[in-house]
Design a protein around this motif. Structure first.
Motif, PDB file in Angstrom:
ATOM      1  N   ALA A 142     -21.794  29.870 -20.734  1.00 49.16           N
ATOM      2  CA  ALA A 142     -21.362  31.223 -21.092  1.00 49.16           C
ATOM      3  C   ALA A 142     -19.923  31.279 -21.574  1.00 49.16           C
ATOM      4  O   ALA A 142     -19.257  32.306 -21.451  1.00 49.16           O
ATOM      5  CB  ALA A 142     -21.566  32.182 -19.914  1.00 49.16           C
ATOM      6  N   ASP A 143     -19.430  30.191 -22.170  1.00 47.95           N
ATOM      7  CA  ASP A 143     -18.082  30.148 -22.733  1.00 47.95           C
ATOM      8  C   ASP A 143     -18.200  30.173 -24.259  1.00 47.95           C
ATOM      9  O   ASP A 143     -18.868  29.323 -24.851  1.00 47.95           O
ATOM     10  CB  ASP A 143     -17.367  28.886 -22.259  1.00 47.95           C
ATOM     11  CG  ASP A 143     -15.931  28.806 -22.760  1.00 47.95           C
ATOM     12  OD1 ASP A 143     -15.451  29.801 -23.337  1.00 47.95           O
ATOM     13  OD2 ASP A 143     -15.291  27.760 -22.583  1.00 47.95           O
ATOM     14  N   VAL A 144     -17.549  31.163 -24.897  1.00 49.87           N
ATOM     15  CA  VAL A 144     -17.654  31.321 -26.342  1.00 49.87           C
ATOM     16  C   VAL A 144     -17.254  30.049 -27.065  1.00 49.87           C
ATOM     17  O   VAL A 144     -17.952  29.563 -27.966  1.00 49.87           O
ATOM     18  CB  VAL A 144     -16.783  32.506 -26.821  1.00 49.87           C
ATOM     19  CG1 VAL A 144     -16.764  32.569 -28.346  1.00 49.87           C
ATOM     20  CG2 VAL A 144     -17.294  33.815 -26.248  1.00 49.87           C
ATOM     21  N   THR A 145     -16.104  29.474 -26.706  1.00 48.68           N
ATOM     22  CA  THR A 145     -15.611  28.301 -27.424  1.00 48.68           C
ATOM     23  C   THR A 145     -16.481  27.065 -27.162  1.00 48.68           C
ATOM     24  O   THR A 145     -16.592  26.202 -28.026  1.00 48.68           O
ATOM     25  CB  THR A 145     -14.157  28.004 -27.034  1.00 48.68           C
ATOM     26  OG1 THR A 145     -14.045  27.903 -25.610  1.00 48.68           O
ATOM     27  CG2 THR A 145     -13.240  29.107 -27.516  1.00 48.68           C
ATOM     28  N   ALA A 146     -17.105  26.983 -25.981  1.00 46.20           N
ATOM     29  CA  ALA A 146     -18.015  25.864 -25.715  1.00 46.20           C
ATOM     30  C   ALA A 146     -19.245  25.951 -26.608  1.00 46.20           C
ATOM     31  O   ALA A 146     -19.753  24.932 -27.088  1.00 46.20           O
ATOM     32  CB  ALA A 146     -18.415  25.840 -24.242  1.00 46.20           C
ATOM     33  N   ALA A 147     -19.752  27.163 -26.851  1.00 45.19           N
ATOM     34  CA  ALA A 147     -20.880  27.330 -27.771  1.00 45.19           C
ATOM     35  C   ALA A 147     -20.472  26.973 -29.187  1.00 45.19           C
ATOM     36  O   ALA A 147     -21.251  26.384 -29.949  1.00 45.19           O
ATOM     37  CB  ALA A 147     -21.411  28.757 -27.701  1.00 45.19           C
ATOM     38  N   LEU A 148     -19.239  27.307 -29.567  1.00 44.46           N
ATOM     39  CA  LEU A 148     -18.765  26.973 -30.910  1.00 44.46           C
ATOM     40  C   LEU A 148     -18.692  25.470 -31.127  1.00 44.46           C
ATOM     41  O   LEU A 148     -18.756  25.002 -32.268  1.00 44.46           O
ATOM     42  CB  LEU A 148     -17.389  27.588 -31.146  1.00 44.46           C
ATOM     43  CG  LEU A 148     -17.336  29.119 -31.257  1.00 44.46           C
ATOM     44  CD1 LEU A 148     -15.901  29.591 -31.428  1.00 44.46           C
ATOM     45  CD2 LEU A 148     -18.197  29.618 -32.401  1.00 44.46           C
ATOM     46  N   ARG A 149     -18.559  24.701 -30.058  1.00 45.23           N
ATOM     47  CA  ARG A 149     -18.493  23.239 -30.209  1.00 45.23           C
ATOM     48  C   ARG A 149     -19.836  22.630 -30.599  1.00 45.23           C
ATOM     49  O   ARG A 149     -19.911  21.419 -30.836  1.00 45.23           O
ATOM     50  CB  ARG A 149     -17.957  22.600 -28.930  1.00 45.23           C
ATOM     51  CG  ARG A 149     -16.456  22.765 -28.783  1.00 45.23           C
ATOM     52  CD  ARG A 149     -15.887  21.789 -27.759  1.00 45.23           C
ATOM     53  NE  ARG A 149     -16.207  22.159 -26.404  1.00 45.23           N
ATOM     54  CZ  ARG A 149     -15.457  22.944 -25.640  1.00 45.23           C
ATOM     55  NH1 ARG A 149     -14.329  23.452 -26.131  1.00 45.23           N
ATOM     56  NH2 ARG A 149     -15.806  23.229 -24.404  1.00 45.23           N
ATOM     57  N   THR A 150     -20.893  23.433 -30.665  1.00 48.42           N
ATOM     58  CA  THR A 150     -22.161  22.942 -31.217  1.00 48.42           C
ATOM     59  C   THR A 150     -22.253  23.200 -32.714  1.00 48.42           C
ATOM     60  O   THR A 150     -23.255  22.845 -33.333  1.00 48.42           O
ATOM     61  CB  THR A 150     -23.360  23.608 -30.512  1.00 48.42           C
ATOM     62  OG1 THR A 150     -23.375  25.014 -30.819  1.00 48.42           O
ATOM     63  CG2 THR A 150     -23.285  23.425 -29.003  1.00 48.42           C
ATOM     64  N   LEU A 151     -21.228  23.818 -33.302  1.00 44.52           N
ATOM     65  CA  LEU A 151     -21.200  24.086 -34.737  1.00 44.52           C
ATOM     66  C   LEU A 151     -20.385  23.015 -35.450  1.00 44.52           C
ATOM     67  O   LEU A 151     -19.556  22.335 -34.830  1.00 44.52           O
ATOM     68  CB  LEU A 151     -20.586  25.457 -35.000  1.00 44.52           C
ATOM     69  CG  LEU A 151     -21.323  26.656 -34.407  1.00 44.52           C
ATOM     70  CD1 LEU A 151     -20.586  27.943 -34.758  1.00 44.52           C
ATOM     71  CD2 LEU A 151     -22.763  26.722 -34.890  1.00 44.52           C
ATOM     72  N   PRO A 152     -20.584  22.846 -36.742  1.00 43.59           N
ATOM     73  CA  PRO A 152     -19.850  21.803 -37.466  1.00 43.59           C
ATOM     74  C   PRO A 152     -18.361  22.125 -37.538  1.00 43.59           C
ATOM     75  O   PRO A 152     -17.937  23.280 -37.532  1.00 43.59           O
ATOM     76  CB  PRO A 152     -20.496  21.812 -38.855  1.00 43.59           C
ATOM     77  CG  PRO A 152     -21.115  23.161 -38.985  1.00 43.59           C
ATOM     78  CD  PRO A 152     -21.536  23.561 -37.617  1.00 43.59           C
ATOM     79  N   GLY A 153     -17.561  21.058 -37.631  1.00 42.88           N
ATOM     80  CA  GLY A 153     -16.126  21.205 -37.771  1.00 42.88           C
ATOM     81  C   GLY A 153     -15.350  21.124 -36.486  1.00 42.88           C
ATOM     82  O   GLY A 153     -14.116  21.037 -36.506  1.00 42.88           O
ATOM     83  N   SER A 223      -5.233  25.322 -38.526  1.00 36.26           N
ATOM     84  CA  SER A 223      -6.592  24.809 -38.685  1.00 36.26           C
ATOM     85  C   SER A 223      -7.656  25.884 -38.837  1.00 36.26           C
ATOM     86  O   SER A 223      -8.473  25.833 -39.746  1.00 36.26           O
ATOM     87  CB  SER A 223      -6.945  23.906 -37.495  1.00 36.26           C
ATOM     88  OG  SER A 223      -6.147  22.746 -37.497  1.00 36.26           O
ATOM     89  N   GLY A 224      -7.690  26.855 -37.937  1.00 38.18           N
ATOM     90  CA  GLY A 224      -8.775  27.820 -37.976  1.00 38.18           C
ATOM     91  C   GLY A 224      -8.470  29.039 -37.144  1.00 38.18           C
ATOM     92  O   GLY A 224      -7.479  29.098 -36.411  1.00 38.18           O
ATOM     93  N   ALA A 225      -9.347  30.047 -37.248  1.00 35.14           N
ATOM     94  CA  ALA A 225      -9.162  31.306 -36.537  1.00 35.14           C
ATOM     95  C   ALA A 225     -10.490  31.743 -35.930  1.00 35.14           C
ATOM     96  O   ALA A 225     -11.527  31.731 -36.597  1.00 35.14           O
ATOM     97  CB  ALA A 225      -8.636  32.390 -37.474  1.00 35.14           C
ATOM     98  N   LEU A 226     -10.446  32.123 -34.655  1.00 36.18           N
ATOM     99  CA  LEU A 226     -11.578  32.728 -33.972  1.00 36.18           C
ATOM    100  C   LEU A 226     -11.251  34.212 -33.818  1.00 36.18           C
ATOM    101  O   LEU A 226     -10.330  34.584 -33.088  1.00 36.18           O
ATOM    102  CB  LEU A 226     -11.796  32.079 -32.610  1.00 36.18           C
ATOM    103  CG  LEU A 226     -12.869  32.706 -31.717  1.00 36.18           C
ATOM    104  CD1 LEU A 226     -14.227  32.724 -32.407  1.00 36.18           C
ATOM    105  CD2 LEU A 226     -12.955  31.966 -30.389  1.00 36.18           C
ATOM    106  N   ILE A 227     -11.992  35.062 -34.535  1.00 38.74           N
ATOM    107  CA  ILE A 227     -11.691  36.488 -34.633  1.00 38.74           C
ATOM    108  C   ILE A 227     -12.797  37.261 -33.918  1.00 38.74           C
ATOM    109  O   ILE A 227     -13.957  37.243 -34.344  1.00 38.74           O
ATOM    110  CB  ILE A 227     -11.579  36.917 -36.108  1.00 38.74           C
ATOM    111  CG1 ILE A 227     -10.514  36.068 -36.813  1.00 38.74           C
ATOM    112  CG2 ILE A 227     -11.253  38.389 -36.220  1.00 38.74           C
ATOM    113  CD1 ILE A 227     -10.552  36.163 -38.323  1.00 38.74           C
TER     114      ILE A 227
END
Length: 749
Positions: A142-153, A223-227
């Motif tokens: 249930a961590d947003v950034t942990a789920a994002l680590r399954t996406l490319p990049g 590098s990037g932005a999480l909005i």
């Protein structure tokens, strides 16, 4: 003859039973179209609080049978469209429907991975991950950034907090909530252990993850932005209760009768003591991690088009860890942390006439870390050794950082089309007060008034060709410097659902606080992004391919002096595929990234691949909801090739830093599983939602090594590993007054 007669009797009874069953059913059929008459394939239709429903075919047609009777509500959902509800009268007579569904143009309802924040048509070209996706990704917990680590990049980093994007460090990706910067999105850093994000995914209705080329409305991220955008008014009043193996939580959300305002509050307590009793930890926790988190919110609909939102959270946590000292076989390092964090956000959106929109946001954050580090003997008694390398291992630090921000954005629609001009400005006041108490007490205070103005325009040249042009002007009082940063994105629509796009931009970022302690005259660091992207999205699948090149300039070097002479590059290719249709009832996505990156910065003796960058990473996420069992099964597998590690030491004879030892870690492998059981689906659970969650990370108990630490003399090397190979979680979460069961079902249809 008797047997034949008996067979005829059985056949007659079966026919009679089937006829009676048919009389108890109602056939619902029809077609789902857009207002322009185009079919909508892959949409989900279901009778509310029942299992009866179906999906539309390639022509938008649908048909299903239901045993429900009387007045019933048919719910229709489709990705990229506004939900539709239609009342039906079910009495056994076939129901013929012609339904119209409108595209959802203005709301962000999913995670976005894009080559710049632009649109090639009136629907957002996005890679879709909802809040439900985040909490049901097995490895995310249930961590947003942990789920994002399954996406490319993104990189699979387990020893440091942060998002590591395309060759960038965790500090180079920034997080924004309702338009303003979050100064401490992650829990405070720990020695060789990663920390998670502070915020629940259900707080947000919109999530944009840009792994490069993001909008000119945001800055200070190489590098990037999480909005992230918080939710508006809830559907109805509700209460929640959570009980898990690591803590308790509860909350209440009230919606007024006119549905024009709401308020709410939540509290959560986490204590890892029960978990530590079941799973042995590598570090010796002399102070078990304990977390308190409370938040409050109110939301007011100020007009038919205006919304005022307030959110505030206060958090406190503490922990203490002992680990063997790498420079001595008989000593220990004792690290203690007490953290207090406050975050408050106030945002107002309003439409000013037919063509103008206004956004006004302000936020304040305060983070205080009280750190004590001690060198101890085997009896856990403090030792003070006044010689290297031990003298620097006993210290106290009180670090207090705050950020006040005000931001204004105006939108002006150009003409009668989709072209829009956005412009505005922001003011940020940073204050960092760091007090050291070791062999020599000292204090460092940094204050910065950071100002920025920005403008960008979305230009729709034709229905198939769009461009976004933007620029930012930034000034830091601390650095005494200003810069201008151009941003450009272009997109061309290919077919009904595909598009190709290009993006270019310059991005600046202030040096980190500890670097400015060494030299307050440092300049901004700089990166240039070049991105080419192709993606196809429909209701059944998403395909995305992207190539990128990043050029780093003015990175901070710490030898022979602290200056901005560093440089580097990052380049690679990424693929993403999500499919909800090929395997019946299964939703899965696959991502792959190739990364080639090198940097000459900090104390690097030359251009090296950073130790947080793996050349190849890949993830597979699979989800299956079995309605009959009221259970969702989730699996997530992540892989990364080994990352480089170095022992960079100072050579007295050569008067320079050298790489005394180097290599690559073992590949990273992690298979995680979770099961969600929803016992309250159906009429009995119409006003409540209960879910039982069981999850296990690293099911196969595979060994993971993230990096290596070296002793002062370089003769000892020790692997950096997770606190435990596996993490187990079990919990029960109940919502009273609201039922989210259908959200889970629809996400898997």
């Amino acid at each position: 003859m008797k047997i034949s007669a008996l067979n005829h009797l059985i056949l007659l009874l079966l026919l009679l039973i089937s006829q009676l069953a048919a009389l108890g059913q109602t056939t619902v059929r029809g077609r789902l179209l857009t207002p322009k008459g185009k079919p909508v394939p892959g949409a989900s239709l279901a009778i509310k609080d029942s299992y009866d429903g179906t999906t539309t075919d390639s022509t938008g047609r649908f048909q299903f049978e239901t045993t429900e009777k009387g007045r019933q509500l048919l719910q229709v959902t489709a990705i990229g469209y506004k939900p539709v509800e239609e009342w039906l009268e079910l009495n056994g007579t076939p129901v013929e429907l012609k339904l119209t569904i409108k595209e959802a143009i203005d709301e962000l309802k999913a995670v976005v991975v894009t080559a710049g924040s632009f649109e090639a048509s009136d629907t957002k070209r996005t890679t879709v991950l909802s809040s439900i996706d985040v909490v049901t990704t097995a490895s995310a917990n249930a961590d947003v950034t942990a789920a994002l680590r399954t996406l490319p990049g993104t990189q699979q980093i387990g020893e440091r907090e942060g998002l590591f994007v395309r060759g960038g460090s965790g500090e180079e990706a920034r997080v924004f909530i309702d338009g303003t910067l979050v100064n401490n999105f992650f829990y405070s850093a720990l020695p060789d252990l990663a920390t998670r994000g502070r915020f629940s995914p259900f707080l947000f209705k919109g999530t944009v993850f840009s792994s490069g080329g993001y909008s000119a409305l945001y800055g200070q991220a190489l590098s990037g932005a999480l909005i992230l955008e918080t939710i508006d008014l809830p559907d109805q009043s509700s209460a929640s209760l959570g009980i898990s193996s690591v803590g308790l939580s509860g909350g209440y959300q009230h919606l007024n009768k006119k549905k024009t305002a709401s308020w709410g509050a939540n509290y959560g307590y986490t204590n890892l003591y029960p978990y530590f009793q079941l799973v042995k930890q590598r570090p010796d926790y002399f102070r078990i991690p304990a977390f308190h988190a409370g938040d409050a919110n109110f939301r007011i609909k100020t007009s038919k088009t205006g919304m005022l939102k307030f959110y505030s959270t206060i958090q406190a946590n503490q922990l203490g860890i002992r680990t063997p000292d790498i420079d001595s076989g008989s000593l220990k390092n004792s690290f203690g942390l007490t953290n207090y964090n406050i975050y408050t956000n106030l945002a107002w959106k309003e439409r000013l006439g037919k063509k103008w929109k206004l956004f006004l946001g302000t936020s304040y954050s305060l983070n205080q870390d009280d750190i004590e580090n001690r060198l101890q003997d085997q009896d856990n008694k403090d030792q003070l050794i006044r010689e290297q390398p031990y003298v620097s291992k006993s210290f106290d630090v009180d670090a207090r950082g705050s950020l006040l921000q005000v931001k204004t954005v105006f939108d002006r629609r150009l003409g009668s089309g989709l072209s829009v001009l956005r412009f505005g400005g922001e003011w940020l006041y940073f204050k960092d007060d760091v007090k050291f108490r070791d062999t020599i007490a000292r204090n460092n205070l940094q204050e910065d008034q950071f100002k920025a103005g920005f403008a960008e325009v979305d230009v729709y040249i034709t229905n198939n060709l769009a461009a976004k042009l933007g620029t930012r002007v930034e000034h830091s009082s601390l650095l005494g410097r200003a810069n201008m940063v151009p941003r450009l994105s272009m997109a061309y629509k290919l077919g009904e659902k595909g598009q190709a796009s290009l993006a270019y931009g310059i991005f600046y970022q202030k040096p980190e606080r500890n670097q400015l302690l060494l030299n307050p005259d440092l300049r901004f660091t700089k990166a240039a992004h070049y991105i080419a992207n192709y993606q196809v999205i429909n209701s059944s699948y998403t395909f995305r391919a992207e190539v990128f090149y990043k050029k780093y300039e003015d990175l901070v070097k710490t030898f022979p002096s602290t200056n901005n002479s560093g440089k580097g590059y990052a380049k690679g290719i990424e693929f993403f595929w999500r499919d909800k249709k090929t395997i019946e009832g299964v939703d899965y996505w696959v991502s792959y990234s190739y990364l080639d990156t090198k940097r000459d910065y900090l104390n690097f003796p030359g251009s090296l691949q950073p130790n947080f960058a793996a050349n190849h990473t890949a993830s597979l996420v699979v989800k299956k909801f079995i309605t009959k069992w009221k259970t969702q099964f989730n699996a997530s597998y992540s892989f990364a090739t080994g990352r480089p590690y170095y022992n960079i030491r100072f050579d007295q004879g050569a008067n320079k830093f050298i790489v005394a030892d180097q290599g690559k870690t073992i590949p990273f492998n992690n298979l995680s599983l979770s099961v969600n059981y929803l016992p309250a689906i159906g009429r009995s659970g119409a006003n409540s939602f209960t879910v039982w969650v069981l999850s296990v990370n690293n099911v196969l108990n595979q060994n993971q090594i993230f990096n290596y630490n070296y002793s002062y003399d370089g003769l000892t090397r020790r692997p950096i590993r997770p606190a435990a190979n596996q993490f187990f979680f079990i919990g029960c979460f109940i919502s009273f007054g609201v039922d989210r069961s259908q959200d889970v079902i629809n996400s898997n249809l």
